[in-house]
Design an enzyme around this catalytic site. Sequence first.
Site, PDB file in Angstrom:
ATOM      1  N   HIS A  62       0.869  -1.179   0.000  1.00 43.78           N
ATOM      2  CA  HIS A  62       0.000   0.000   0.000  1.00 43.78           C
ATOM      3  C   HIS A  62       0.908   1.231   0.000  1.00 43.78           C
ATOM      4  O   HIS A  62       1.497   1.556   1.032  1.00 43.78           O
ATOM      5  CB  HIS A  62      -0.890   0.030   1.244  1.00 43.78           C
ATOM      6  CG  HIS A  62      -1.758  -1.186   1.415  1.00 43.78           C
ATOM      7  ND1 HIS A  62      -3.085  -1.200   1.069  1.00 43.78           N
ATOM      8  CD2 HIS A  62      -1.475  -2.422   1.890  1.00 43.78           C
ATOM      9  CE1 HIS A  62      -3.600  -2.396   1.345  1.00 43.78           C
ATOM     10  NE2 HIS A  62      -2.637  -3.164   1.839  1.00 43.78           N
ATOM     11  N   PHE A  63       1.027   1.887  -1.140  1.00 43.63           N
ATOM     12  CA  PHE A  63       1.908   3.054  -1.248  1.00 43.63           C
ATOM     13  C   PHE A  63       1.153   4.379  -1.104  1.00 43.63           C
ATOM     14  O   PHE A  63       1.729   5.450  -1.278  1.00 43.63           O
ATOM     15  CB  PHE A  63       2.689   3.005  -2.562  1.00 43.63           C
ATOM     16  CG  PHE A  63       3.829   2.005  -2.568  1.00 43.63           C
ATOM     17  CD1 PHE A  63       4.229   1.365  -1.405  1.00 43.63           C
ATOM     18  CD2 PHE A  63       4.498   1.700  -3.741  1.00 43.63           C
ATOM     19  CE1 PHE A  63       5.279   0.451  -1.407  1.00 43.63           C
ATOM     20  CE2 PHE A  63       5.563   0.793  -3.759  1.00 43.63           C
ATOM     21  CZ  PHE A  63       5.939   0.169  -2.582  1.00 43.63           C
ATOM     22  N   ARG A  64      -0.158   4.319  -0.816  1.00 40.90           N
ATOM     23  CA  ARG A  64      -0.965   5.440  -0.292  1.00 40.90           C
ATOM     24  C   ARG A  64      -1.219   6.591  -1.262  1.00 40.90           C
ATOM     25  O   ARG A  64      -1.887   7.548  -0.900  1.00 40.90           O
ATOM     26  CB  ARG A  64      -0.317   6.000   0.983  1.00 40.90           C
ATOM     27  CG  ARG A  64      -0.057   4.991   2.094  1.00 40.90           C
ATOM     28  CD  ARG A  64      -1.311   4.336   2.563  1.00 40.90           C
ATOM     29  NE  ARG A  64      -1.115   3.558   3.804  1.00 40.90           N
ATOM     30  CZ  ARG A  64      -1.907   2.585   4.205  1.00 40.90           C
ATOM     31  NH1 ARG A  64      -2.957   2.235   3.472  1.00 40.90           N
ATOM     32  NH2 ARG A  64      -1.680   1.953   5.338  1.00 40.90           N
ATOM     33  N   ASN A  94      -6.813   0.766  -2.209  1.00 43.70           N
ATOM     34  CA  ASN A  94      -7.529   1.560  -1.183  1.00 43.70           C
ATOM     35  C   ASN A  94      -6.839   2.903  -0.944  1.00 43.70           C
ATOM     36  O   ASN A  94      -6.387   3.225   0.148  1.00 43.70           O
ATOM     37  CB  ASN A  94      -7.680   0.782   0.119  1.00 43.70           C
ATOM     38  CG  ASN A  94      -6.373   0.222   0.657  1.00 43.70           C
ATOM     39  OD1 ASN A  94      -5.468  -0.085  -0.097  1.00 43.70           O
ATOM     40  ND2 ASN A  94      -6.293   0.084   1.968  1.00 43.70           N
ATOM     41  N   HIS A 232      -2.781 -12.474   3.341  1.00 42.00           N
ATOM     42  CA  HIS A 232      -2.399 -12.449   4.767  1.00 42.00           C
ATOM     43  C   HIS A 232      -3.243 -13.376   5.639  1.00 42.00           C
ATOM     44  O   HIS A 232      -3.947 -12.956   6.544  1.00 42.00           O
ATOM     45  CB  HIS A 232      -2.394 -11.020   5.328  1.00 42.00           C
ATOM     46  CG  HIS A 232      -3.528 -10.133   4.916  1.00 42.00           C
ATOM     47  ND1 HIS A 232      -4.829 -10.540   4.852  1.00 42.00           N
ATOM     48  CD2 HIS A 232      -3.532  -8.828   4.550  1.00 42.00           C
ATOM     49  CE1 HIS A 232      -5.597  -9.544   4.473  1.00 42.00           C
ATOM     50  NE2 HIS A 232      -4.821  -8.499   4.281  1.00 42.00           N
ATOM     51  N   ASP A 303       2.438  -6.935   2.860  1.00 46.19           N
ATOM     52  CA  ASP A 303       1.325  -6.076   3.298  1.00 46.19           C
ATOM     53  C   ASP A 303       1.872  -4.761   3.842  1.00 46.19           C
ATOM     54  O   ASP A 303       1.431  -4.279   4.893  1.00 46.19           O
ATOM     55  CB  ASP A 303       0.448  -6.781   4.337  1.00 46.19           C
ATOM     56  CG  ASP A 303      -0.876  -6.059   4.570  1.00 46.19           C
ATOM     57  OD1 ASP A 303      -1.223  -5.173   3.761  1.00 46.19           O
ATOM     58  OD2 ASP A 303      -1.545  -6.364   5.569  1.00 46.19           O
ATOM     59  N   HIS A 307       1.748   3.968   8.293  1.00 47.70           N
ATOM     60  CA  HIS A 307       1.088   5.125   8.902  1.00 47.70           C
ATOM     61  C   HIS A 307       2.154   5.891   9.674  1.00 47.70           C
ATOM     62  O   HIS A 307       3.155   5.321  10.120  1.00 47.70           O
ATOM     63  CB  HIS A 307      -0.028   4.696   9.853  1.00 47.70           C
ATOM     64  CG  HIS A 307      -1.110   3.901   9.202  1.00 47.70           C
ATOM     65  ND1 HIS A 307      -2.089   4.469   8.427  1.00 47.70           N
ATOM     66  CD2 HIS A 307      -1.349   2.560   9.194  1.00 47.70           C
ATOM     67  CE1 HIS A 307      -2.914   3.512   7.987  1.00 47.70           C
ATOM     68  NE2 HIS A 307      -2.474   2.351   8.427  1.00 47.70           N
TER      69      HIS A 307
END
Length: 445
Positions: A62-64, A94, A232, A303, A307
């Site tokens: 997840h590189f946001r 996401n 996962h 995964d 944050h």
Amino acid sequence: MDCDLLIRGGACVTPNGVAEADVAVKAGRIVAIGSLGATKAVEIFEAKGLHVLPGVIDTQVHFREPGNEHKEDLESGSRAAVLGGVTAVFEMPNTNPPATTRLAIEDKFARATGRMHCDYAFYVGATPQNIGALGMLEEIPGVAGVKAFLGSSTGALLLDQEESILSALRGGRRRVAVHSEDEARLRERRALAKFRDPRTHPFWRDVETARLSTERVLRLARVAGRRIHLLHVTTEEELPLLADARDLATVEVTPQHLTLAAPGCYDRLGTCAQMNPPIRESRHRDALWQAVREGLVDVIGSDHAPHTRAEKEKTYPDTPSGMPGVQTLVTVMLDHVNAGRLTLERFVDLSSAGPARVFGIGSKGRIARGYDADFTVVDLKAKRKIENSWIASKCGWTPFDGMTTTGWPVVTIIRGQIVMRGGILIAGGRGAPIRFLETLPPSSA
């Protein structure tokens, strides 16, 4: 024979096993393997004393970007990847806005061009609103497939109604990646997430939350005749279900779930150990290792879900789930290799050949003639401490801070280009979309 790059004298992990060999590269592809002493090369890399692995492919990051670039972006996340020896990534949908439309997916590819340091693919997210378009969206070149969140996690993507899940599974042909937690049970048990106590995270998102969801999605996949990939996996109870569905289901586990265990990880790390599905007690970790040994696990994915520290320092349960992992995947798993928990060949199967086999990646995943010249070159004897200061992710921390590991990546090579050497990025922005066998464009010849 002349070539662009000659990797000389390393212990190469090929489909034939582990043996010292030279590897010649031309125009980004492997052109010869063996004793190539007479070969002339523009560049020679002396790999004596090192192991040359096929490039590691991390199929869950997840590189946001877009929307949460303060946590990570495509540049910083891919920088972390190549520094950690990862040559290609599958990035999750996401984001904000989520990757659920052609326009949003094309925007991600535009953002990646010239900025990402490793090769890349993007998932399309499944929602009740785009079910009818998923079959078309998964056919976009460079798209890894469909990702379905069956339980709520970071972001707004959710597909929790049985009829919607079945419709999504019937709406295409490629393998669907699944975050498997039962949303109804999560809502029922929300009060079990106790204020200021992240140790209750695995009690709220309990074993039955995972088992119920996995049982249901396997049943629906059988009805739809659709291949799925369980991301996962965390529980001992899910493993027999998955073993009975090997004709349609493949399995991922993470280094975190193979390395950490409750309650100790929460006592030590607090909310920095909080992820979905949760880190559970050691019996589940032991069962996952048994599944690795028995061949039930197909893929290791990090995964990677960063944050900021400020976000993680809020009060549980009002804290985000997720932790960085793309940069530490290789060294943490090589430490397990050195500890005897898996062989080097099995690590290669989980991190290179497995992703290529599960997702139908074109010309990646092994050291073989004609394949992309992607290599993760490692020093199996190198012993270092993982430190937050090493982490290139914008979040600036790792749950493995202070852990000493044996086995480290020293060079990352992507399509014949050395992009990382000795912990330094030396050739940036060279990443390109991954080619998939099911979406290869027609030849213009």
